[in-house]
Design a protein around this motif. Structure first.
Motif, mmCIF file in Angstrom:
data_model
loop_
_atom_site.group_PDB
_atom_site.id
_atom_site.type_symbol
_atom_site.label_atom_id
_atom_site.label_comp_id
_atom_site.label_asym_id
_atom_site.label_seq_id
_atom_site.Cartn_x
_atom_site.Cartn_y
_atom_site.Cartn_z
ATOM 1 N N MET A 1 6.482 -9.100 7.691
ATOM 2 C CA MET A 1 5.483 -8.037 7.625
ATOM 3 C C MET A 1 4.652 -8.198 6.366
ATOM 4 N N SER A 2 3.358 -8.228 6.480
ATOM 5 C CA SER A 2 2.468 -8.359 5.336
ATOM 6 C C SER A 2 2.199 -6.997 4.721
ATOM 7 N N VAL A 3 2.445 -6.870 3.428
ATOM 8 C CA VAL A 3 2.265 -5.593 2.742
ATOM 9 C C VAL A 3 0.996 -5.649 1.910
ATOM 10 N N GLN A 4 0.074 -4.744 2.199
ATOM 11 C CA GLN A 4 -1.159 -4.657 1.432
ATOM 12 C C GLN A 4 -0.960 -3.723 0.246
ATOM 13 N N PRO A 5 -1.451 -4.086 -0.943
ATOM 14 C CA PRO A 5 -1.303 -3.198 -2.097
ATOM 15 C C PRO A 5 -2.034 -1.888 -1.877
ATOM 16 N N ILE A 6 -1.437 -0.816 -2.366
ATOM 17 C CA ILE A 6 -2.039 0.502 -2.244
ATOM 18 C C ILE A 6 -2.727 0.832 -3.559
ATOM 19 N N THR A 7 -4.002 0.983 -3.525
ATOM 20 C CA THR A 7 -4.764 1.248 -4.738
ATOM 21 C C THR A 7 -5.009 2.726 -4.891
ATOM 22 N N LYS A 8 -5.486 3.134 -6.074
ATOM 23 C CA LYS A 8 -5.797 4.534 -6.315
ATOM 24 C C LYS A 8 -6.867 5.004 -5.346
ATOM 25 N N ALA A 9 -7.848 4.157 -5.090
ATOM 26 C CA ALA A 9 -8.912 4.552 -4.162
ATOM 27 C C ALA A 9 -8.358 4.813 -2.776
ATOM 28 N N ASP A 10 -7.408 3.948 -2.343
ATOM 29 C CA ASP A 10 -6.793 4.151 -1.029
ATOM 30 C C ASP A 10 -6.089 5.494 -0.978
ATOM 31 N N ARG A 14 -7.223 8.563 1.511
ATOM 32 C CA ARG A 14 -6.390 8.863 2.668
ATOM 33 C C ARG A 14 -5.600 10.145 2.496
ATOM 34 N N SER A 15 -5.154 10.439 1.277
ATOM 35 C CA SER A 15 -4.202 11.530 1.098
ATOM 36 C C SER A 15 -4.708 12.637 0.179
ATOM 37 N N GLY A 16 -5.982 12.594 -0.161
ATOM 38 C CA GLY A 16 -6.515 13.653 -0.996
ATOM 39 C C GLY A 16 -6.031 13.594 -2.429
ATOM 40 N N GLY A 17 -5.726 12.390 -2.940
ATOM 41 C CA GLY A 17 -5.249 12.257 -4.310
ATOM 42 C C GLY A 17 -3.743 12.451 -4.384
ATOM 43 N N ASP A 76 4.058 -0.444 -7.505
ATOM 44 C CA ASP A 76 2.698 0.072 -7.644
ATOM 45 C C ASP A 76 2.704 1.383 -8.428
ATOM 46 N N PRO A 77 2.055 1.456 -9.593
ATOM 47 C CA PRO A 77 2.069 2.682 -10.394
ATOM 48 C C PRO A 77 1.422 3.866 -9.687
ATOM 49 N N GLU A 78 0.429 3.612 -8.849
ATOM 50 C CA GLU A 78 -0.209 4.713 -8.123
ATOM 51 C C GLU A 78 0.744 5.306 -7.089
ATOM 52 N N LEU A 79 1.466 4.433 -6.384
ATOM 53 C CA LEU A 79 2.432 4.929 -5.411
ATOM 54 C C LEU A 79 3.554 5.678 -6.129
ATOM 55 N N LYS A 80 3.948 5.226 -7.304
ATOM 56 C CA LYS A 80 4.978 5.934 -8.065
ATOM 57 C C LYS A 80 4.536 7.365 -8.381
ATOM 58 N N LYS A 81 3.262 7.532 -8.730
ATOM 59 C CA LYS A 81 2.755 8.873 -9.027
ATOM 60 C C LYS A 81 2.744 9.743 -7.774
ATOM 61 N N ILE A 180 -0.231 23.053 3.815
ATOM 62 C CA ILE A 180 -1.225 22.218 3.123
ATOM 63 C C ILE A 180 -0.537 21.144 2.286
ATOM 64 N N GLU A 181 0.623 21.447 1.741
ATOM 65 C CA GLU A 181 1.301 20.439 0.932
ATOM 66 C C GLU A 181 1.915 19.346 1.809
ATOM 67 N N GLU A 182 2.332 19.698 3.024
ATOM 68 C CA GLU A 182 2.793 18.658 3.949
ATOM 69 C C GLU A 182 1.654 17.697 4.281
ATOM 70 N N LEU A 183 0.456 18.222 4.425
ATOM 71 C CA LEU A 183 -0.692 17.354 4.693
ATOM 72 C C LEU A 183 -1.046 16.523 3.464
ATOM 73 N N GLU A 184 -0.873 17.082 2.280
ATOM 74 C CA GLU A 184 -1.191 16.330 1.064
ATOM 75 C C GLU A 184 -0.283 15.120 0.883
ATOM 76 N N HIS A 185 0.970 15.241 1.253
ATOM 77 C CA HIS A 185 1.887 14.098 1.024
ATOM 78 C C HIS A 185 2.338 13.428 2.329
#
Length: 296
Positions: A1-10, A14-17, A76-81, A180-185
């Motif tokens: 499976m190819s894993v694409q890096p998740i960036t802050k912009a992504d 996609r998730s509203g920050g 990924d530091p963004e995913l960690k946050k 709303i928090e379920e939608l955020e995460h």
């Protein structure tokens, strides 16, 4: 499976920050005591809501543990946050649902106690031991699938048809905040699964099992809950209200909305809930938001 890096912009697109942790405190039964069947006098919907509230605390704590099992593999530091926000939100959800569950148990919903067990209870220890024996990928895949369920239900809860259903105002406040928090995460656990190379076939297979079993299992739980409530022993009324639930805005068409998750390559953010989130964030937590005064 190819894993694409998740960036802050992504993540922002996609998730509203990052998921924002809002520490709230609701006032169940104040100033007016809650009615026994607090969802529009609807016996079935009241027991369904109570059952869902009962399973949220142990369920969300299990979700947190499933993600933490892979904490040392998230680079990924963004995913960690985003994971930190997810854990914070789920923790507060569990705390508030435990408080509602205490109120419901005192009102005559004994089934609530069967699920909302204490952290040092025997049932809690059994659950944790079971999780430790389940392969970590399956535990995480279950969380990702369950999060898709809750996000799909959350979008329905925030829809105009559901909002038109009269019910206890404080329970509605809890459900709207939780939604709303379920939608955020909604995509955090999924992105963790993808980032650690979780097999696609396991993700799909786990959802397939949940897809076929959830409604029968939940229906059995609601019937068991109603059996403990003498005021619910009204068979014709209960049958009519059961039909209303299955034909109503919470359940009708639900399985069709969940089905795309089992498509290879699916991502939860393929379903755009940005406008719905923006509207409800403003309504609940804007400058004059309905729940601003509930923040601790």
């Amino acid at each position: 499976m190819s894993v694409q890096p998740i960036t802050k912009a992504d993540g922002d697109a996609r998730s509203g920050g990052y998921p924002k942790v809002r520490r709230v405190r609701f006032r169940y039964g104040q100033p007016t005591p809650m009615k026994r069947h607090y969802v529009e006098g609807d016996i079935v919907m009241s027991h369904l809501t109570s059952l869902l509230s009962a399973v949220f605390p142990p369920g969300e704590e299990s979700f947190i543990r499933s993600v933490r099992r892979f904490a040392n593999r998230i680079a990924d530091p963004e995913l960690k946050k985003r994971v930190a926000g997810f854990i914070g939100q789920e923790s507060v959800h569990g705390q508030e649902h435990r408080r509602l569950n205490d109120t419901l148990a005192a009102m005559g919903y004994p089934m609530v106690r069967a699920f909302t067990f204490d952290h040092d209870s025997r049932r809690q220890r059994v659950l944790v031991r079971f999780e430790d024996r389940v392969p970590a990928y399956i535990h995480l895949a279950f969380t990702a699938a369950a999060e898709h369920y809750t996000a799909t239900l959350a979008a329905r809860v925030l829809g105009d048809e559901m909002q038109a259903i009269p019910g206890d105002p404080e329970v509605w406040n809890l459900l709207n905040w939780h939604a709303i928090e379920e939608l955020e995460h909604k995509s955090v656990a999924f992105d963790v699964y993808r980032a650690v190379d979780g097999p696609e076939w396991i993700r799909i297979a786990v959802m397939a099992v949940m897809y076929t079993s959830t409604i029968p299992v939940v229906s059995a739980g609601v019937m068991a809950s109603m059996a403990t409530d003498p005021t619910a022993w009204r068979p014709f009324k209960a049958l009519r209200q059961t039909w209303g639930v299955f034909r109503g805005p919470l359940v009708k068409g639900l399985l069709g909305e969940l089905r795309p998750y089992m498509r290879p390559g699916f991502h939860p953010d393929d379903i755009d809930t940005t406008a719905l989130l923006d509207r409800w964030r403003q309504e609940l937590f804007g400058d004059d938001g309905a729940l601003v005064g509930y923040l601790k």
